[in-house]
Design a protein around this motif. Structure first.
Motif, mmCIF file in Angstrom:
data_model
loop_
_atom_site.group_PDB
_atom_site.id
_atom_site.type_symbol
_atom_site.label_atom_id
_atom_site.label_comp_id
_atom_site.label_asym_id
_atom_site.label_seq_id
_atom_site.Cartn_x
_atom_site.Cartn_y
_atom_site.Cartn_z
ATOM 1 N N ILE A 73 -30.077 -12.787 17.084
ATOM 2 C CA ILE A 73 -28.677 -13.078 17.406
ATOM 3 C C ILE A 73 -28.576 -14.486 17.982
ATOM 4 O O ILE A 73 -29.256 -14.813 18.955
ATOM 5 C CB ILE A 73 -28.120 -12.056 18.422
ATOM 6 C CG1 ILE A 73 -28.115 -10.651 17.815
ATOM 7 C CG2 ILE A 73 -26.705 -12.446 18.860
ATOM 8 C CD1 ILE A 73 -27.693 -9.569 18.794
ATOM 9 N N PRO A 74 -27.737 -15.351 17.420
ATOM 10 C CA PRO A 74 -27.598 -16.711 17.938
ATOM 11 C C PRO A 74 -26.904 -16.726 19.302
ATOM 12 O O PRO A 74 -26.334 -15.722 19.742
ATOM 13 C CB PRO A 74 -26.721 -17.414 16.889
ATOM 14 C CG PRO A 74 -26.636 -16.488 15.731
ATOM 15 C CD PRO A 74 -26.910 -15.114 16.234
ATOM 16 N N ASP A 75 -26.948 -17.869 19.949
ATOM 17 C CA ASP A 75 -26.267 -18.081 21.222
ATOM 18 C C ASP A 75 -24.785 -17.755 21.076
ATOM 19 O O ASP A 75 -24.120 -18.249 20.171
ATOM 20 C CB ASP A 75 -26.449 -19.545 21.626
ATOM 21 C CG ASP A 75 -25.965 -19.831 23.039
ATOM 22 O OD1 ASP A 75 -25.321 -18.958 23.636
ATOM 23 O OD2 ASP A 75 -26.224 -20.946 23.529
ATOM 24 N N GLN A 76 -24.273 -16.904 21.939
ATOM 25 C CA GLN A 76 -22.871 -16.481 21.879
ATOM 26 C C GLN A 76 -22.036 -17.069 23.020
ATOM 27 O O GLN A 76 -20.892 -16.664 23.220
ATOM 28 C CB GLN A 76 -22.781 -14.952 21.919
ATOM 29 C CG GLN A 76 -23.467 -14.245 20.772
ATOM 30 C CD GLN A 76 -22.790 -14.518 19.445
ATOM 31 O OE1 GLN A 76 -21.604 -14.243 19.269
ATOM 32 N NE2 GLN A 76 -23.540 -15.081 18.491
ATOM 33 N N ARG A 77 -22.581 -18.019 23.743
ATOM 34 C CA ARG A 77 -21.847 -18.601 24.862
ATOM 35 C C ARG A 77 -20.558 -19.269 24.384
ATOM 36 O O ARG A 77 -20.542 -19.930 23.348
ATOM 37 C CB ARG A 77 -22.718 -19.607 25.605
ATOM 38 C CG ARG A 77 -23.766 -18.962 26.509
ATOM 39 C CD ARG A 77 -24.648 -19.985 27.159
ATOM 40 N NE ARG A 77 -25.508 -20.657 26.173
ATOM 41 C CZ ARG A 77 -26.424 -21.561 26.478
ATOM 42 N NH1 ARG A 77 -26.604 -21.923 27.748
ATOM 43 N NH2 ARG A 77 -27.156 -22.117 25.532
ATOM 44 N N GLY A 78 -19.488 -19.057 25.162
ATOM 45 C CA GLY A 78 -18.194 -19.613 24.812
ATOM 46 C C GLY A 78 -17.381 -18.746 23.874
ATOM 47 O O GLY A 78 -16.243 -19.084 23.531
ATOM 48 N N ARG A 79 -17.922 -17.605 23.468
ATOM 49 C CA ARG A 79 -17.225 -16.718 22.534
ATOM 50 C C ARG A 79 -16.706 -15.485 23.257
ATOM 51 O O ARG A 79 -17.316 -14.991 24.199
ATOM 52 C CB ARG A 79 -18.156 -16.286 21.397
ATOM 53 C CG ARG A 79 -18.891 -17.435 20.724
ATOM 54 C CD ARG A 79 -19.519 -16.997 19.428
ATOM 55 N NE ARG A 79 -18.525 -16.971 18.357
ATOM 56 C CZ ARG A 79 -18.657 -16.306 17.223
ATOM 57 N NH1 ARG A 79 -19.739 -15.565 17.028
ATOM 58 N NH2 ARG A 79 -17.725 -16.332 16.303
ATOM 59 N N VAL A 80 -15.567 -15.002 22.803
ATOM 60 C CA VAL A 80 -14.961 -13.781 23.334
ATOM 61 C C VAL A 80 -15.094 -12.683 22.293
ATOM 62 O O VAL A 80 -14.684 -12.851 21.136
ATOM 63 C CB VAL A 80 -13.472 -13.993 23.689
ATOM 64 C CG1 VAL A 80 -12.824 -12.669 24.100
ATOM 65 C CG2 VAL A 80 -13.331 -15.026 24.803
ATOM 66 N N ALA A 81 -15.675 -11.566 22.694
ATOM 67 C CA ALA A 81 -15.890 -10.438 21.789
ATOM 68 C C ALA A 81 -15.184 -9.205 22.332
ATOM 69 O O ALA A 81 -15.343 -8.864 23.506
ATOM 70 C CB ALA A 81 -17.375 -10.154 21.624
ATOM 71 N N VAL A 82 -14.414 -8.544 21.497
ATOM 72 C CA VAL A 82 -13.770 -7.281 21.848
ATOM 73 C C VAL A 82 -14.511 -6.164 21.118
ATOM 74 O O VAL A 82 -14.641 -6.194 19.892
ATOM 75 C CB VAL A 82 -12.279 -7.270 21.436
ATOM 76 C CG1 VAL A 82 -11.655 -5.902 21.727
ATOM 77 C CG2 VAL A 82 -11.521 -8.380 22.158
ATOM 78 N N VAL A 83 -15.017 -5.201 21.871
ATOM 79 C CA VAL A 83 -15.761 -4.081 21.295
ATOM 80 C C VAL A 83 -15.061 -2.790 21.682
ATOM 81 O O VAL A 83 -14.973 -2.455 22.867
ATOM 82 C CB VAL A 83 -17.226 -4.051 21.788
ATOM 83 C CG1 VAL A 83 -17.986 -2.910 21.117
ATOM 84 C CG2 VAL A 83 -17.916 -5.386 21.531
#
Length: 301
Positions: free
Chosen positions: A9-19
């Motif tokens: 999994i790549p770097d996810q910093r700065g991203r907003v994820a809704v699960v």
């Protein structure tokens, strides 16, 4: 066991994820891995107390928000509030689901519970969040399918399964509807020239909290069946990989579908999965989309 793993999994910093359904099972595993890679994860859950407990178990930047997919009012309220705090959403993972094999039940809006929660609730949520997703760079929507979709068929004359209701069939139809929705969403996003990617995944046979609940109504027999299920299912840590790949692999393209590579796509390493003929049929996609728009009142693309 080799193949794609969460380590990729790549770097996810700065991203907003809704699960959705992020307080347990596949949803919790998904949220945990995304937060571990630096994403700000919104745990969209029906039970906020369970969500708060899940948040305490996750090392990372998470928040809990109430979302009951069996209520269009709740879906609209969630989307409205999210727009204020998170006008940009990078990932929407439509993970939540119900699997009940007892008597027919309905949502707050009168929809058959499986269809209403697993498919129509997510259809409405996605439509209401399209502006948030469009504001992101390279946003994705991941719909969670199931191998049960392969043997299901949608009856558009009885979409709500009023006649001759059977829980197992209702669940399969709801997962087919979720799959058709994800494929049709890809078609419409492409036609509109959108940069949003709609991908799909299924976990094969994975041990989650749904496994024992599905057999609760069968009493002692149900307990035996649930125990037997432990022998043929894989752990959540493996079952979650298809949806994590769909959500994060840089090589994913719209319409890609991932699942286990083992016999019957039941377990094993992640690979490209196969859609049923109904799921891939554009005419089925058009009919379901029109029905979902009419039922939910959400028209987006």
């Amino acid at each position: 066991m080799t193949g794609w793993t969460a380590d990729r999994i790549p770097d996810q910093r700065g991203r907003v994820a809704v699960v959705t359904g992020a307080n347990s099972g596949l949803g919790l595993a998904t949220a945990t891995e995304l937060a571990r890679r630096g994403a700000h994860v919104v745990l969209a859950v029906r039970n906020t107390a369970a969500g708060a407990e899940a948040a305490r178990r996750i090392a990372g930047n998470v928040e809990v928000r109430e979302l009951d997919l069996a209520s269009l009012e709740s879906v609209r309220e969630f989307a409205t509030k999210l727009e204020v705090d998170h006008p940009v959403v990078d990932l929407l993972i439509n993970n939540a689901g119900v699997e009940l094999l007892g008597p027919r039940r309905t949502t707050a809006d009168g929809f058959e519970l499986h269809l209403g929660t697993n498919a129509l609730g997510h259809f409405a949520l996605t439509g209401l969040l399209l502006d948030n997703l469009s504001a992101a760079r390279g946003a994705r929507v991941v719909n969670l399918s199931s191998i049960t979709h392969k043997n299901a068929h949608l009856d558009f004359d009885d979409l709500q399964f009023v006649r001759d209701y059977r829980g197992t069939t209702a669940y399969g139809r709801s997962k087919l509807a979720s799959t058709v929705f994800g494929v049709e969403l890809d078609r419409r996003l492409r036609a509109a020239g959108s940069s949003i990617v709609s991908a799909l995944a299924h976990p094969g046979l994975t041990r989650t909290n749904l496994t024992p609940r599905a057999w609760e109504h069968r009493g002692r027999v149900g307990k035996v069946l649930a125990t037997a299920g432990l022998l043929v299912t894989q752990r959540v840590e493996q079952g979650v990989l298809p949806q994590l790949r769909a959500a994060t692999d840089p090589e994913v393209r719209g319409g890609d579908f991932f699942g286990p590579a083992g016999w019957g796509e039941t377990r094993g390493r992640v690979t490209e999965a196969k859609l049923s003929s109904d799921a891939a049929d554009p005419e089925v996609g058009k009919k379901l989309w029109a029905a979902a728009e009419e039922l939910t009142g959400v028209r987006s693309i």
